[in-house]
Design a protein around this motif. Structure first.
Motif, short mmCIF file in Angstrom:
data_model
loop_
_atom_site.label_atom_id
_atom_site.label_comp_id
_atom_site.label_asym_id
_atom_site.label_seq_id
_atom_site.Cartn_x
_atom_site.Cartn_y
_atom_site.Cartn_z
N GLU A 132 -0.07 102.57 59.09
CA GLU A 132 -0.03 101.97 57.76
C GLU A 132 1.08 102.62 56.95
N THR A 133 1.92 101.78 56.38
CA THR A 133 3.04 102.29 55.61
C THR A 133 3.27 101.55 54.30
N GLU B 169 10.83 100.55 51.19
CA GLU B 169 11.18 99.63 52.27
C GLU B 169 12.05 100.25 53.36
N ARG C 109 9.79 102.45 55.43
CA ARG C 109 8.80 101.63 56.13
C ARG C 109 9.44 100.94 57.33
N ALA C 110 10.64 100.41 57.15
CA ALA C 110 11.34 99.74 58.25
C ALA C 110 11.64 100.72 59.37
N GLU D 48 8.43 101.54 61.27
CA GLU D 48 8.04 100.42 62.11
C GLU D 48 8.94 100.31 63.34
N ALA E 243 7.88 102.99 65.78
CA ALA E 243 6.61 102.65 66.41
C ALA E 243 6.76 101.54 67.45
N ALA E 244 7.78 100.71 67.31
CA ALA E 244 7.98 99.58 68.22
C ALA E 244 8.74 99.96 69.50
#
Length: 117
Positions: A2-3, A8, A11-12, A15, A18-19
C-alpha cells in the motif's frame, strides 16, 4: 504494497520495484551487494547496514532468491547470474555451484534479518 500516502514519483517507483520478476530482483541484489565485495564478511556488513535502516528490501530480496532457487531455469542461468551479475568467481562455476552460493546468501540474509528484528 500500500502506497497511497506517498507522492506520485515515490509511489510509481515502489510499484515498479514490486512488479519486477524474482530473477530481476536477484540480479539487482547481486549487483548492489555482491559485485564490489571482497569477501562474504563484507557482504554481511553491507546487509547489516541496510537492515539498520529498513528490512523491507531485504525481505523482498530474500523472497526473490528463494523463488529463483525453487523455479526451473534454463541451463547456465544461475552460473551466469553469479559470474556476470555478481562478478563472483566460484570454485564450482556450474549452476549447482551458483545455487549453493545463492543458498549461502539466502542464509546470510535470514541471519541479518533475524538479528535486526
Amino acid at each position: 504494497m500500500e502506497t497511497p500516502r506517498l507522492p506520485e514519483p515515490l509511489r510509481a517507483r515502489a510499484e515498479a520495484l514490486a512488479a519486477r520478476s524474482p530473477l530481476e530482483t536477484v540480479r539487482d541484489f547481486l549487483r548492489g551487494h555482491v559485485t564490489d565485495a571482497d569477501d562474504m564478511e563484507e557482504i554481511r556488513s553491507g546487509l547489516q547496514q541496510v537492515a539498520q535502516v529498513s528490512t523491507r528490501g531485504l525481505d523482498q530480496e530474500l523472497a526473490a532468491v528463494e523463488s529463483v532457487l525453487a523455479e526451473p531455469l534454463p541451463d547456465g542461468t544461475l552460473a551466469r547470474l553469479i559470474g556476470w551479475d555478481a562478478n563472483w568467481v566460484l570454485d564450482d562455476p556450474s549452476d549447482a555451484g551458483a545455487a549453493a552460493f545463492l543458498r549461502e546468501l539466502a542464509d546470510m540474509i535470514r541471519e541479518v534479518l533475524a538479528a535486526a528484528r
